[in-house]
Design an enzyme around this catalytic site. Structure first.
Site, PDB file in Angstrom:
ATOM      1  N   ASP A 136       0.854  -1.183   0.000  1.00  0.00           N
ATOM      2  CA  ASP A 136       0.000   0.000   0.000  1.00  0.00           C
ATOM      3  C   ASP A 136       0.889   1.232   0.000  1.00  0.00           C
ATOM      4  O   ASP A 136       2.002   1.213   0.530  1.00  0.00           O
ATOM      5  CB  ASP A 136      -0.911   0.006   1.235  1.00  0.00           C
ATOM      6  CG  ASP A 136      -1.990  -1.068   1.172  1.00  0.00           C
ATOM      7  OD1 ASP A 136      -2.431  -1.408   0.064  1.00  0.00           O
ATOM      8  OD2 ASP A 136      -2.393  -1.558   2.244  1.00  0.00           O
ATOM      9  N   ASP A 150      -6.936  -0.988  -4.849  1.00  0.00           N
ATOM     10  CA  ASP A 150      -8.070  -0.805  -3.942  1.00  0.00           C
ATOM     11  C   ASP A 150      -9.021   0.263  -4.482  1.00  0.00           C
ATOM     12  O   ASP A 150     -10.241   0.127  -4.409  1.00  0.00           O
ATOM     13  CB  ASP A 150      -7.590  -0.395  -2.546  1.00  0.00           C
ATOM     14  CG  ASP A 150      -6.706  -1.439  -1.887  1.00  0.00           C
ATOM     15  OD1 ASP A 150      -6.832  -2.632  -2.220  1.00  0.00           O
ATOM     16  OD2 ASP A 150      -5.890  -1.049  -1.034  1.00  0.00           O
TER      17      ASP A 150
END
Length: 177
Positions: A136, A150
């Protein structure tokens, strides 16, 4: 027999045109999925190369490297990696099969949204399969750190839900008139 412009064996150009539309719809979903997957995996590679130990402030958003061993919002982070990869891969395959089936009848918005969902799912599966975590790099300070995949998943699902709701309302209205 000669083939006409529709691609049939001379009996009807309409059947060939239907096949071409089906192929085009499916190709659009596949193209969006491949581009989305590639964009996210490239962004993850750049983030891993350039962001360790640092944060880049972009105003509302910061670029900050983090690793997620769970699924959404680190849920399931105690499950074995193989279980998470298998579950997410099965979900991605189900979504792909559904999109493949629906693409010929879907509008371009739904095709792009379905491709985004598939691309996001595949990118996160590929990333997790490498080392057991998802990379991330988008950080807000008020929301869990996330990645482009995402964003594709959430945005794609929202667009599909809205399109489905809109389609249902249109169908309900036409039935009552």
């Amino acid at each position: 027999m000669s083939r006409d412009a529709g691609g049939s064996n001379g009996s009807s150009g309409a059947l060939g045109a239907v096949g071409a539309v089906r192929g085009t719809g499916r190709l659009a979903v596949l193209l969006v999925a491949v581009v989305g997957t590639a964009a996210d995996l490239a962004a993850k590679a750049v983030s891993e190369a350039r962001l360790p130990g640092t944060s880049v402030d972009l105003g509302l958003l910061q670029l900050q490297l983090a690793y997620n061993s769970g699924v959404a919002f680190s849920l399931g982070n105690r499950l074995p990696v193989g279980v998470i990869v298998t579950i997410t891969l099965v979900i991605a395959l189900i979504l792909t099969a559904y999109a493949w089936h629906q693409a010929p009848r879907a509008g371009w918005v739904e095709r792009v949204a379905a491709g985004a969902v598939i691309g996001g799912a595949v990118a996160n599966v590929v990333d997790r399969a490498r080392d057991g975590v998802v990379t991330d790099y988008l950080h807000t300070g008020w929301w869990p750190t996330f990645n482009l995949a995402d964003t594709f998943l959430v945005t794609g699902f929202l667009v599909l839900a809205l399109a489905h709701t809109r389609t249902d309302r249109t169908a309900d209205t036409s039935r009552t008139l």
